[in-house]
Design a protein around this motif. Structure first.
Motif: not given
Length: 255
Positions: A37-41
């Motif tokens: 999962r790509i981290p969300i900012c």
């Protein structure tokens, strides 16, 4: 594309999903890369030296660069005993100004508060020069043969647009702009750029619109310059006072 070309793997930890929203926080789906999962900012991410906020406003970036600029400003006055104006001007131009001018066509502020926030860096620095401290800001700039940061940002916009218009940029003119079909004889130049009507103040101040507005006011001899160097030189004699927020009535210095 580059990662595939050089057969290098993408590091998920160095990737970020930034949900963009002009009205508030946006609910974002999960994105995955190689089953990770790509981290969300939900605030801002730094891309090629510029902080991009989720609301596309330059506030976050400006707060970051001005804070860093003030730190360098303090270091200069702490590390050097001399208060020679010429020396201090050189130090500012070398170590401080690049921080607040890097990639300005991308993030140039449009609200009076942010414009003054960036300008305050140079105002405070010049105010600390003992022989100039009792002069007002425009007078200090005139004696130092410097221009306001706002003027310089406008000039950077126009230089970048000139490169696009003349084909010196990788950006294609037709992808972002179009010329006006009918040019009045009273128009300053024959390369008038058409501007769509947009409702958002944020959109009206994107590079595409703000640069075209100033470009359309330039005289023919400037827009028809045959080189970037020639364009820069001719641009020095153009009066930007009507486009300034800070000290438009005191724009009298020409280098």
């Amino acid at each position: 594309h580059k990662a595939a070309q050089w057969t290098s793997a993408l590091a998920v930890s160095k990737c970020t999903v930034l949900p963009l929203s002009l009205t508030g926080r946006r609910i974002c789906d999960d994105y995955f890369l190689n089953n990770s999962r790509i981290p969300i900012c939900d605030t801002a991410v730094r891309d090629l030296g510029v902080y991009i906020s989720n609301d596309l406003k330059p506030t976050f970036h400006i707060n970051k660069i001005t804070s860093k600029a003030y730190s360098r400003l303090g270091l200069i006055y702490k590390c050097f005993k001399t208060r020679d104006p010429v020396f201090l001007k050189t130090m500012f131009n070398t170590f401080v100004r690049p921080l607040v001018e890097f990639s300005t066509p991308v993030w140039s502020p449009y609200s009076p508060g942010l414009i003054k926030s960036v300008e305050k860096v140079q105002r405070r620095y010049t105010k600390k020069i003992p022989t100039l401290k009792f002069l007002n800001y425009p007078e200090r700039l005139q004696l130092l043969q410097m221009e306001s940061l706002e003027v310089r940002r406008i000039r950077y916009d126009l230089i970048e647009l000139f490169k696009i218009v003349k084909g010196y940029s990788v950006l294609k003119f037709e992808d972002y702009f179009e010329y006006k079909q009918f040019i009045s004889v009273r128009r300053p130049n024959s390369l008038q750029i058409f501007q769509n009507v947009v409702d958002s103040s944020l959109a009206r101040n994107f590079f595409k619109y703000r640069s075209a507005k100033v470009w359309n006011s330039l005289p023919e001899e400037i827009v028809q310059a045959q080189s970037i160097a020639s364009f820069k030189q001719r641009l020095k004699n153009f009066d930007f006072s009507e486009f300034l927020t800070c000290y438009p009535d005191s724009y009298f210095w020409h280098l």
